[in-house]
Design a protein around this motif. Structure first.
Motif, PDB file in Angstrom:
ATOM      1  N   ASN A 155       0.814  -1.211   0.000  1.00  0.00           N
ATOM      2  CA  ASN A 155       0.000   0.000   0.000  1.00  0.00           C
ATOM      3  C   ASN A 155       0.850   1.265   0.000  1.00  0.00           C
ATOM      4  OD1 ASN A 155      -2.280  -1.563   0.098  1.00  0.00           O
ATOM      5  ND2 ASN A 155      -2.888  -0.981   2.169  1.00  0.00           N
ATOM      6  N   VAL A 156       0.265   2.330  -0.525  1.00  0.00           N
ATOM      7  CA  VAL A 156       0.832   3.660  -0.359  1.00  0.00           C
ATOM      8  C   VAL A 156       0.107   4.337   0.799  1.00  0.00           C
ATOM      9  CG1 VAL A 156       1.543   3.852  -2.761  1.00  0.00           C
ATOM     10  CG2 VAL A 156      -0.725   4.673  -2.079  1.00  0.00           C
ATOM     11  N   VAL A 157       0.602   5.498   1.217  1.00  0.00           N
ATOM     12  CA  VAL A 157       0.079   6.162   2.408  1.00  0.00           C
ATOM     13  C   VAL A 157      -0.647   7.442   2.003  1.00  0.00           C
ATOM     14  CG1 VAL A 157       0.691   7.281   4.595  1.00  0.00           C
ATOM     15  CG2 VAL A 157       1.887   5.196   3.872  1.00  0.00           C
ATOM     16  N   THR A 158      -1.932   7.517   2.339  1.00  0.00           N
ATOM     17  CA  THR A 158      -2.743   8.689   1.999  1.00  0.00           C
ATOM     18  C   THR A 158      -3.065   9.547   3.219  1.00  0.00           C
ATOM     19  OG1 THR A 158      -4.702   7.262   2.156  1.00  0.00           O
ATOM     20  CG2 THR A 158      -3.795   7.650  -0.047  1.00  0.00           C
ATOM     21  N   GLY A 159      -2.637   9.133   4.384  1.00  0.00           N
ATOM     22  CA  GLY A 159      -2.863   9.929   5.592  1.00  0.00           C
ATOM     23  C   GLY A 159      -1.874   9.524   6.673  1.00  0.00           C
ATOM     24  N   ARG A 160      -1.492  10.477   7.503  1.00  0.00           N
ATOM     25  CA  ARG A 160      -0.570  10.196   8.607  1.00  0.00           C
ATOM     26  C   ARG A 160      -1.036  10.909   9.873  1.00  0.00           C
ATOM     27  NH1 ARG A 160       4.286   7.784   7.756  1.00  0.00           N
ATOM     28  NH2 ARG A 160       5.036   7.569   5.608  1.00  0.00           N
ATOM     29  N   LYS A 161      -0.742  10.276  10.997  1.00  0.00           N
ATOM     30  CA  LYS A 161      -0.991  10.927  12.275  1.00  0.00           C
ATOM     31  C   LYS A 161      -0.060  12.125  12.439  1.00  0.00           C
ATOM     32  CE  LYS A 161      -2.600   7.048  15.145  1.00  0.00           C
ATOM     33  NZ  LYS A 161      -2.317   6.255  16.378  1.00  0.00           N
ATOM     34  N   GLY A 162      -0.485  13.053  13.284  1.00  0.00           N
ATOM     35  CA  GLY A 162       0.385  14.113  13.761  1.00  0.00           C
ATOM     36  C   GLY A 162       0.679  13.872  15.231  1.00  0.00           C
ATOM     37  N   GLY A 163       1.486  14.725  15.823  1.00  0.00           N
ATOM     38  CA  GLY A 163       1.777  14.542  17.235  1.00  0.00           C
ATOM     39  C   GLY A 163       2.970  15.342  17.680  1.00  0.00           C
ATOM     40  N   GLY A 164       3.667  14.811  18.674  1.00  0.00           N
ATOM     41  CA  GLY A 164       4.827  15.516  19.192  1.00  0.00           C
ATOM     42  C   GLY A 164       5.484  14.753  20.313  1.00  0.00           C
ATOM     43  N   LEU A 165       6.680  15.191  20.655  1.00  0.00           N
ATOM     44  CA  LEU A 165       7.491  14.565  21.696  1.00  0.00           C
ATOM     45  C   LEU A 165       7.555  15.489  22.901  1.00  0.00           C
ATOM     46  CD1 LEU A 165       9.244  11.972  22.092  1.00  0.00           C
ATOM     47  CD2 LEU A 165      11.215  13.400  21.495  1.00  0.00           C
ATOM     48  N   TRP A 166       7.332  14.909  24.067  1.00  0.00           N
ATOM     49  CA  TRP A 166       7.392  15.650  25.326  1.00  0.00           C
ATOM     50  C   TRP A 166       8.632  15.212  26.099  1.00  0.00           C
ATOM     51  CZ3 TRP A 166       2.876  18.583  26.950  1.00  0.00           C
ATOM     52  CH2 TRP A 166       1.783  18.461  26.073  1.00  0.00           C
ATOM     53  N   ARG A 167       9.279  16.165  26.766  1.00  0.00           N
ATOM     54  CA  ARG A 167      10.401  15.873  27.660  1.00  0.00           C
ATOM     55  C   ARG A 167      10.011  16.340  29.054  1.00  0.00           C
ATOM     56  NH1 ARG A 167      11.750  17.340  22.876  1.00  0.00           N
ATOM     57  NH2 ARG A 167      11.557  19.564  23.402  1.00  0.00           N
TER      58      ARG A 167
ATOM     59  N   GLY B 298      -0.321  23.191   2.644  1.00  0.00           N
ATOM     60  CA  GLY B 298      -1.423  23.206   1.681  1.00  0.00           C
ATOM     61  C   GLY B 298      -1.212  22.372   0.442  1.00  0.00           C
ATOM     62  N   LEU B 299      -0.169  21.544   0.420  1.00  0.00           N
ATOM     63  CA  LEU B 299       0.154  20.775  -0.777  1.00  0.00           C
ATOM     64  C   LEU B 299      -0.494  19.390  -0.720  1.00  0.00           C
ATOM     65  CD1 LEU B 299       2.000  21.258  -3.268  1.00  0.00           C
ATOM     66  CD2 LEU B 299       3.823  20.084  -2.026  1.00  0.00           C
ATOM     67  N   PRO B 300      -1.098  18.901  -1.825  1.00  0.00           N
ATOM     68  CA  PRO B 300      -1.555  17.511  -1.859  1.00  0.00           C
ATOM     69  C   PRO B 300      -0.340  16.579  -1.768  1.00  0.00           C
ATOM     70  CG  PRO B 300      -2.492  18.775  -3.679  1.00  0.00           C
ATOM     71  CD  PRO B 300      -1.418  19.620  -3.083  1.00  0.00           C
ATOM     72  N   VAL B 301      -0.425  15.569  -0.924  1.00  0.00           N
ATOM     73  CA  VAL B 301       0.725  14.697  -0.661  1.00  0.00           C
ATOM     74  C   VAL B 301       0.308  13.235  -0.808  1.00  0.00           C
ATOM     75  CG1 VAL B 301       2.480  14.001   1.012  1.00  0.00           C
ATOM     76  CG2 VAL B 301       1.675  16.373   0.972  1.00  0.00           C
ATOM     77  N   LEU B 302       1.137  12.458  -1.519  1.00  0.00           N
ATOM     78  CA  LEU B 302       1.000  11.008  -1.548  1.00  0.00           C
ATOM     79  C   LEU B 302       2.320  10.436  -1.055  1.00  0.00           C
ATOM     80  CD1 LEU B 302      -0.900   8.660  -2.265  1.00  0.00           C
ATOM     81  CD2 LEU B 302       0.168   8.603  -4.525  1.00  0.00           C
ATOM     82  N   ASP B 303       2.237   9.523  -0.101  1.00  0.00           N
ATOM     83  CA  ASP B 303       3.420   9.045   0.615  1.00  0.00           C
ATOM     84  C   ASP B 303       3.540   7.527   0.449  1.00  0.00           C
ATOM     85  OD1 ASP B 303       5.547   8.874   2.452  1.00  0.00           O
ATOM     86  OD2 ASP B 303       4.585  10.250   3.859  1.00  0.00           O
ATOM     87  N   GLY B 304       4.684   7.003   0.862  1.00  0.00           N
ATOM     88  CA  GLY B 304       4.899   5.557   0.799  1.00  0.00           C
ATOM     89  C   GLY B 304       5.088   5.044  -0.616  1.00  0.00           C
ATOM     90  N   LEU B 305       5.736   5.849  -1.468  1.00  0.00           N
ATOM     91  CA  LEU B 305       5.865   5.483  -2.881  1.00  0.00           C
ATOM     92  C   LEU B 305       7.160   4.738  -3.195  1.00  0.00           C
ATOM     93  CD1 LEU B 305       4.470   8.777  -4.411  1.00  0.00           C
ATOM     94  CD2 LEU B 305       3.458   6.503  -4.646  1.00  0.00           C
ATOM     95  N   GLY B 306       8.007   4.543  -2.199  1.00  0.00           N
ATOM     96  CA  GLY B 306       9.244   3.812  -2.437  1.00  0.00           C
ATOM     97  C   GLY B 306       9.002   2.321  -2.601  1.00  0.00           C
ATOM     98  N   PRO B 307      10.065   1.553  -2.893  1.00  0.00           N
ATOM     99  CA  PRO B 307       9.954   0.094  -2.929  1.00  0.00           C
ATOM    100  C   PRO B 307       9.461  -0.441  -1.587  1.00  0.00           C
ATOM    101  CG  PRO B 307      12.032   0.819  -3.882  1.00  0.00           C
ATOM    102  CD  PRO B 307      11.410   2.024  -3.254  1.00  0.00           C
ATOM    103  N   VAL B 308       8.974  -1.659  -1.579  1.00  0.00           N
ATOM    104  CA  VAL B 308       8.348  -2.237  -0.389  1.00  0.00           C
ATOM    105  C   VAL B 308       9.415  -2.784   0.553  1.00  0.00           C
ATOM    106  CG1 VAL B 308       6.805  -4.042   0.460  1.00  0.00           C
ATOM    107  CG2 VAL B 308       6.231  -2.766  -1.627  1.00  0.00           C
ATOM    108  N   GLY B 309       9.304  -2.423   1.820  1.00  0.00           N
ATOM    109  CA  GLY B 309      10.226  -2.923   2.837  1.00  0.00           C
ATOM    110  C   GLY B 309       9.533  -3.003   4.176  1.00  0.00           C
TER     111      GLY B 309
END
Length: 282
Positions: free
Chosen positions: A77-89, A240-251
């Protein structure tokens, strides 16, 4: 062998090389009909792109689409959405004391940190699609001393803006509610939610349709999915850019000694990528 093994073969040396060869193939065939292609190789992506994130969001306004070359999912599969978030210290300052002679004169920073950690972990399941993971922790200076210092990192992620807002509020409220459980300690909070989601937009789905058509031309099919991981695609989408992710070879098994890339996916997915670029110029 049918797999390549090694650090970064999947995440994401394979994808970077695929992008280089896709562009080179189109140029060799005289099909480089684009006005401009920007090929970005970011050495700080794994630590959250602290220096380049603002530049990426600005750059988004100058282009029509973003194709992110993170590895394809293990199912292709390719990736059409991703979570957001952040790191706390989160740091706790306490007071040292001899562990055997007079521990009551100390303030155990480690125990206070544990109160925070357990309460934060209990937030899992209270916000749909959100995750809270205590990733690292350290405390103390010697085995025979009440720990005067303790600290941990906490990874937080959510699927949508509402979830991110709820997550930020819940973490801060939980830390405030559990502060001072060990008298004499002080809690210091840094970081927070600082990476927006990569939403599954109409623009992204149009890019996915181009990818499906290009894959079909090469004799295979692809699906789509949302990922809990983040990438620089999050920042490009925030611009604001349309993004399609996960387009590399499968691993898979990224960030582990057993990280791998499936050799038989390199050529077809590189050809698919070239086909997407070509379709974007039509």
């Amino acid at each position: 062998p049918d797999h390549l093994l090694g650090p970064g073969v999947s995440d994401m040396k394979g994808g970077l090389l695929s992008g280089m060869y896709a562009v080179a193939a189109l140029r060799a065939l005289g099909l480089d009909r684009w006005e401009e292609v920007a090929f970005i190789v970011n050495s700080e992506e794994e630590v959250g792109s602290p220096a380049s994130r603002g530049w990426l969001m600005e750059l988004a306004g100058e282009y029509d689409a973003a194709l992110v070359l993170e590895a394809g999912r293990e199912n292709g599969n390719v990736v059409t959405g991703r979570k957001g978030g952040g790191l706390w210290r989160i740091k706790v300052e306490g007071k040292a004391a001899h562990a055997g002679v007079e521990p009551e004169k100390g303030a155990n920073a480690f125990i206070q940190l544990a109160h925070h950690a357990l309460a934060l972990d209990a937030l899992n399941g209270t916000i749909p699609g959100a995750t809270i993971v205590v990733g690292t922790a350290k405390a103390g200076e010697a085995a025979n001393m009440v720990p005067p210092h303790a600290e941990m990192t906490v990874d937080t992620r959510a699927l949508d803006p509402a979830g991110l807002t709820a997550l930020e509020a819940a973490v801060r409220a939980t830390l405030a509610a559990t502060e001072g459980r060990v008298p004499g300690t002080r809690t210091i909070v840094a970081g927070g939610v600082d990476k927006s989601t990569m939403p599954r937009t109409e623009g992204t789905l149009r890019l996915f349709a181009l990818a499906q058509a290009s894959a079909a031309e090469q004799g295979f099919t692809i699906g789509e999915q949302t990922s809990g991981g983040t990438s620089d695609g999050n920042f490009l989408a925030a611009g604001g850019l349309p993004v399609l992710d996960g387009l590399g070879p499968v691993g898979g098994l990224d960030h582990s000694p057993n990280e791998f890339l499936r050799i038989e996916t390199i050529v077809p997915r590189t050809a698919m990528l070239a086909g997407i670029i070509l379709r974007l110029t039509e």
